[in-house]
Design an enzyme around this catalytic site. Structure first.
Site, PDB file in Angstrom:
ATOM      1  N   ASP A   1      -8.569  -1.187   1.788  1.00  0.00           N
ATOM      2  CA  ASP A   1      -8.651  -0.519   0.499  1.00  0.00           C
ATOM      3  C   ASP A   1      -9.914  -0.941  -0.229  1.00  0.00           C
ATOM      4  OD1 ASP A   1      -6.255   0.565   1.054  1.00  0.00           O
ATOM      5  OD2 ASP A   1      -5.224  -0.139  -0.745  1.00  0.00           O
TER       6      ASP A   1
ATOM      7  N   ASP B   1       0.842  -1.181   0.000  1.00  0.00           N
ATOM      8  CA  ASP B   1       0.000   0.000   0.000  1.00  0.00           C
ATOM      9  C   ASP B   1       0.887   1.244   0.000  1.00  0.00           C
ATOM     10  OD1 ASP B   1      -2.549   1.304   0.325  1.00  0.00           O
ATOM     11  OD2 ASP B   1      -1.804   1.840   2.303  1.00  0.00           O
TER      12      ASP B   1
ATOM     13  N   THR C   1      -3.299   5.082  -3.963  1.00  0.00           N
ATOM     14  CA  THR C   1      -2.279   5.945  -3.367  1.00  0.00           C
ATOM     15  C   THR C   1      -0.983   5.894  -4.163  1.00  0.00           C
ATOM     16  OG1 THR C   1      -1.806   4.123  -1.900  1.00  0.00           O
ATOM     17  CG2 THR C   1      -3.145   5.864  -1.046  1.00  0.00           C
TER      18      THR C   1
END
Lengths: 553, 535
Positions: free
Chosen positions: A394, A63, A96
């Protein structure tokens, strides 16, 4: 600097680091590139993970926001990247890495302009213009999905969840987990969709596919006193009493002083204390509660008292769990038992204590007002589960977003390429420097498909050429061509292969990446104050900015 | 970490303490991770199988433990390396979920990583490798289910369960007595098992250790053993038809929880206070006696005066019984735990056939045995052995055996051990590999090789020629279409594991393969390691 003949004017504290001008912008751009390089290889379904050790803790993650956060970036310009990754995470939860990459690429494209002497503000203007056009077009390209039947809606949500999970450790079991995530989100109140009401509990051991969804609340067995095992562990339609009250034999007030004259009175004091606690317990029992949960400890006396009366109790229930039990069962947390009213009790279809791995879990299932759900995650190693939790997070965010907005675009770099094509086309129609800049913006957008292809070990140049050609042919059929990591040709229509993302994710990514790039471009001076004395004592360093050479252990 | 320089030649400080961080990328990272993990697996590989060796581990405090149990070994090794730690957790999660096969899972993961390393050298993308492993894992699991057999756990006095327990105990230091210990474990589990729900609460089996005697003296007590003795040496050593009063309040005058102090100003007052205290004791003993109890177990202590009074009133008592013991006794005897003397009623007493104080050897240590409880739902296994190390290891071994039996009660399907199940899966996976047209084929084939690593390792540990014996077993499996051919570790003259009665639970094998694959996949996905630069 030509102040040779002038007296030096000391404006700043000694040791302050200043740098300014064009070189400063270029230097900032370079720093940003270095940070973006770290996360670059995590993008896409073939993206890799990073292992970061901070102190004794090891994190393995894919992530972008998590990685950037753990890197402890101190460079002031590079921190901007960390911040946009975080804001993307807070706002939409996914994308992201692409946001970070896009911002870095925009800056990279801007670098030659700055070096050639184009004023940064012109670049900024050009980027803003390009963004405006891109967003407009994004709106036009995005596909409205029919949500007439609940089935179709569910399908869309599943696909979006799967796309989000594609690049994660859970990619191989994405069908399983997308089901889990979508079912969990569906449990929430569709108007609020409060993320906090989906609990994720980690239990090591077992295979990932042993993970399960509890339609209600689950939490680990709390610390218990002797007598706990004698309590019943299963109820159907129980009455659940939620308390924020200590049920223990204890002194009522600190520092109280009692004066008694006769020994007989002594017994009365003792009895009074017992009476106080018994009174509380009696009220709870009389009100008909079958399960008693409290945020504060429930002592051994109360545990045994309840055990005698076939009541289940658990003390020291974590705040968030108690809150979710409250939401799920419709009960209300009481801070006192005075005037305890059965109406404040919650209920659920089934309460059970079960063994999960090496732990025992309390499950509250089939709640009437089920506005909450809990996912119990299983897996081989602690880090594995933690990463799985981040991935699910997410996916949950994406599904939530999708639940509200019903527009999607195709992923796999397709939408970026299409926007890029459009911007290139538009650039030809403008005069002046803006033409170059819009063109650069278009080029920067291509970083997403290029990186996906690179990470998958494909020949990115060849694939980019193929994709550009497809998109240039235009029309409806060419529009959604993106990188295909499995097929032989390397490109495919990602819309028809169901790589779907909510258009909101892209929108937010474009906005924040452009904003970050513009912010960095407009900085032409950094004034960095020397560290305070304490700090330098703790970490003795030669000069700021030089790695301490002799300090390697 | 690599440094970047700006146009003036000054290095950037992008990360905090950049100079003290180490970063490894790409192939270098994979290799270092794999090597670290392999090192752990190699340490464990010699512990696999019935002839596996033990490890001696010395803790920082100088405590020595000798063990063969994978999870215990890796836990006590205090591994620092972040990737190697993943394997430690792998072993522990197998321990938490299944309880057995903790060595095998690490060895398998090590073999898989070894194979991955060669594939990486060939230039195959790590994610392709992990995809291939994943597909192979699915095939292996499916095949395991087809070759598994359901056994009747009830038949022939639970013979099958005893055999499975023996297999689990076979590799341990107590293997000489595996039959006896196996029987004890089976009886213990069956005593507490809820066969209808197929649930076993292992908390109800207490394993108590006592150094002295030999492993043969290990026995099962259908009741509870507590490491306490009667509070007064003159109290009776045995109480028959015991009516037990379980107290969680001390035998002393009640104290208010509110802070207090007592001021005495005259001699009369002092006398009064003394009398009052005496009265409390008398009342308390009377309350207990009146309820019909003939023994009192107290979670707290009582002073000598109370002790004396109890003796005079012929009420045997035990003090400082731990909270968990109190709970277990309550469960077993049907007693209710009583928090106050005023609340003692005859219904709240627990009943047991006898409460006996037993003495071991010449040592002056005594323990209390509570037997023939009213509702036997708790049992104790008392483990004896020559030294603390043996006793500890025996305890871990019996724990493993108990877990195996529990798993069989939950799911009565078994596969055969001795590496036969792995071999059968390897053959199946190899067949499947040829059907795959993409790069994953190589990974799938390597998965089969890694599975073969287990029988290989077994044979190696038993002093057999690993290559010959695995090759023989494999060809016989194919020729006779018999998935039960394995490695004849004990040299009994047959390689058919059904005849050797080497049983392993399906759930344990499945879990091993799944967990190992999962962790290997995770390690293969890491391409970047950022860590403080101190090793």
């Amino acid at each position: 600097m030509s102040q040779f003949l002038q007296p030096t004017i000391l404006l700043l504290r000694e040791g302050t680091d200043t740098s300014q001008g064009r070189a400063q912008i270029v230097s900032n751009i370079n720093a940003v590139q270095a940070v973006a390089d770290v996360v670059k290889s995590t993008l896409g379904p073939r993206g890799m993970d990073k292992m970061i050790q901070t102190g004794p803790k090891v994190t393995i993650s894919n992530d972008g926001a998590t990685i950037l956060n753990l890197l402890e970036v101190v460079h002031p310009a590079a921190r901007v990247l960390v911040d946009i990754a975080k804001s993307q995470d807070d706002e939409v939860g996914d994308g992201t890495t692409s946001t970070t990459l896009l911002a870095a690429e925009l800056l990279k494209e801007a670098k030659p302009f700055i070096e050639e002497g184009i004023h940064p503000q012109i670049v900024i203007q050009g980027y803003r213009k390009a963004l405006e056009l891109a967003l407009e077009k994004l709106e036009g390209f995005s596909i409205n999905i029919s949500r007439d039947s609940p089935q179709e809606k569910r399908d869309t949500l599943l696909k979006c969840a799967q796309t989000a999970l594609n690049s994660k450790l859970l990619a191989n079991t994405k069908q399983f987990f997308s089901e889990l995530v979508v079912s969990a989100v569906e449990k929430l109140d569709p108007n609020i969709l409060d993320r906090d009401l989906i609990g994720i509990k980690n239990v090591t051991g077992g295979s990932v596919t042993d993970s399960f969804l509890v339609d209600g609340v689950a939490f680990k067995k709390t610390f218990s006193y002797a007598g706990f095992e004698q309590q019943p562990k299963r109820f159907e339609n129980p009455k659940i009493c939620l308390l924020n009250l200590e049920l223990e034999l204890k002194s009522e007030k600190e520092n109280a002083e009692i004066r008694i004259e006769k020994p007989e009175e002594y017994q009365q004091i003792v009895d009074a204390e017992w009476a106080l606690i018994y009174e509380k317990l009696e009220i709870i029992v009389k009100a008909g509660a079958q399960i008693v949960l409290s945020k504060l400890p429930i002592g051994d006396l109360a545990t045994q008292y309840f055990a005698d009366r076939n009541i289940f109790c658990a003390g020291r229930v974590p705040q968030e769990d108690l809150l979710r039990v409250q939401k799920a069962t419709g009960g209300q947390v009481q801070t006192t038992v005075n005037g305890l009213n059965p109406e404040t009790f919650g209920t659920c279809g089934l309460f059970e204590e079960v063994q999960v791995g090496a732990e025992r879990y309390n499950l509250f299932k089939n709640c009437p007002q089920s506005r909450t759900a809990t996912i119990v995650l299983r897996g081989g190693a602690e880090q594995f589960i933690q990463e799985a939790e981040r991935s699910l997070n997410d996916a949950i965010m994406i599904v939530r977003r999708c639940f509200k907005a019903n527009k999607i675009v195709a992923g796999g770099g397709a939408i970026e390429l299409e926007l890029s094509r459009y911007l290139r086309h538009y650039a030809r129609s403008v005069t002046g420097k803006t033409q170059y800049i819009v063109n650069s913006y278009a080029k920067a957008l291509e970083v997403i498909p290029r990186t996906i292809a690179e990470n998958a070990g494909l020949n990115s140049i060849e694939i980019m050429n193929k994709l550009r050609q497809r998109h240039a042919q235009g029309g409806e059929e060419g529009r959604w061509y993106g990188v295909d990591i499995n097929g032989a040709s390397g490109v495919c229509d990602t819309h028809s292969s169901f790589v779907w993302e909510p258009s909101l994710v892209k929108r937010n990514a474009l906005c924040s990446a452009t904003e970050a790039a513009c912010a960095i471009l407009s900085i032409d001076e950094t004034v960095k104050n020397p560290k305070s004395d304490q700090d330098t004592k703790m970490k003795p360093k030669g000069q700021p900015g030089r790695p301490p050479m002799g300090m390697r252990r | 970490m690599s440094l970047a320089f700006d146009d003036y030649g000054r290095p950037y400080i992008i990360l905090r303490d950049q100079g003290q961080k180490k970063r490894m990328k790409g192939l270098e990272a994979y290799k270092s991770n794999i090597l670290a993990a392999k090192a752990v697996a190699n340490t464990l590989s010699s512990s696999l199988g019935p002839k596996g060796m033990d490890k001696m581990l010395v803790s920082p405090d100088g405590d020595v433990s000798v063990t063969n149990d994978g999870a215990t070994i890796v836990e006590k090794m205090e591994i620092q390396h972040p990737t190697a730690k993943l394997l430690v957790e792998l072993s522990q999660s197998q321990d938490a979920e299944i309880g057995d096969g903790t060595t095998g899972v690490v060895v398998l993961a090590g073999k898989l990583l070894e194979q991955a390393l060669t594939l990486l050298d060939k230039g195959i993308h790590p994610l392709k490798i992990s995809d291939g492993f994943d597909r192979a894992c699915d095939v292996a699991i499916k095949h395991l289910e087809t070759i598994s057999e359901e056994i009747d756990i009830q038949a022939n006095e639970h013979e099958a369960l005893i055999q499975a327990a023996c297999t689990a105990l076979g590799s341990k230091v107590v293997s000489k007595r595996k039959r006896e210990l196996g029987k004890i474990a089976v009886t213990a589990v069956l005593d507490v098992a809820d066969l209808a729900r197929r649930d076993v609460n292992l908390d109800l089996i207490k394993i108590q250790t006592k150094t002295g005697g030999s492993v043969e003296d290990t026995r099962l007590i259908s009741g509870i053993l507590i490491d306490k003795d009667m509070s007064h040496p003159q109290m009776p050593k045995e109480v028959k038809e015991a009516k037990i009063c379980l107290l969680t309040c001390p035998f002393e005058p009640p104290k208010p929880k509110t802070k207090h102090n007592i001021n005495i100003s005259s001699a009369e007052d002092y006398k009064k206070l003394y009398l009052q205290e005496q009265q409390y004791f008398v009342d308390m003993v009377k309350l207990v006696k009146d309820s019909g109890a003939n023994i009192a177990l107290c979670q707290w202590g009582f002073d000598d005066e109370a002790n004396h009074l109890l003796l005079q009133n012929e009420l045997p008592a035990v003090r400082w019984v731990s909270g968990t013991d109190v709970e277990l006794i309550a469960m077993a005897t049907g007693a209710r735990i009583i928090p106050r003397f005023q609340e003692i009623t005859p219904e709240k007493l627990g009943k047991a056939g006898s409460v006996k104080e037993v003495q071991f050897g010449t040592s002056n240590e005594r323990m209390l045995v509570i037997e023939n409880c009213q509702c036997t739902k708790a049992v104790t296994i008392l483990i004896r052995g020559g030294s603390q190390m043996i006793v500890d290891e025996a305890k871990r071994s019996i724990h493993d055996a108990i877990c195996v039996i529990r798993n069989l009660i939950k799911d009565n399907r078994i596969v055969y051990g001795g590496g036969s199940a792995e071999l059968a899966c390897a053959i199946q996976v190899l067949q499947y590999a040829d059907e795959v047209s993409s790069v994953e084929q190589y990974a799938i084939r390597s998965f089969a090789d890694a599975l073969e690593g287990i029988p290989n390792c077994l044979a190696d540990n038993c002093g057999l020629n690993p290559i010959t014996s695995v090759a023989q077993a494999k060809s016989r499996q194919l020729q006779e279409n018999n998935p039960r051919i394995g490695i004849d570790c004990m040299e009994l003259g047959t390689t058919d594991m059904k005849e050797q009665r080497i049983y392993e639970t399906l759930s344990s094998k499945k879990q091993q393969i799944q967990l190992a694959t999962q962790v290997v996949k995770m390690i293969l996905k890491i391409d970047d390691v950022i860590a403080p630069d101190d090793y």
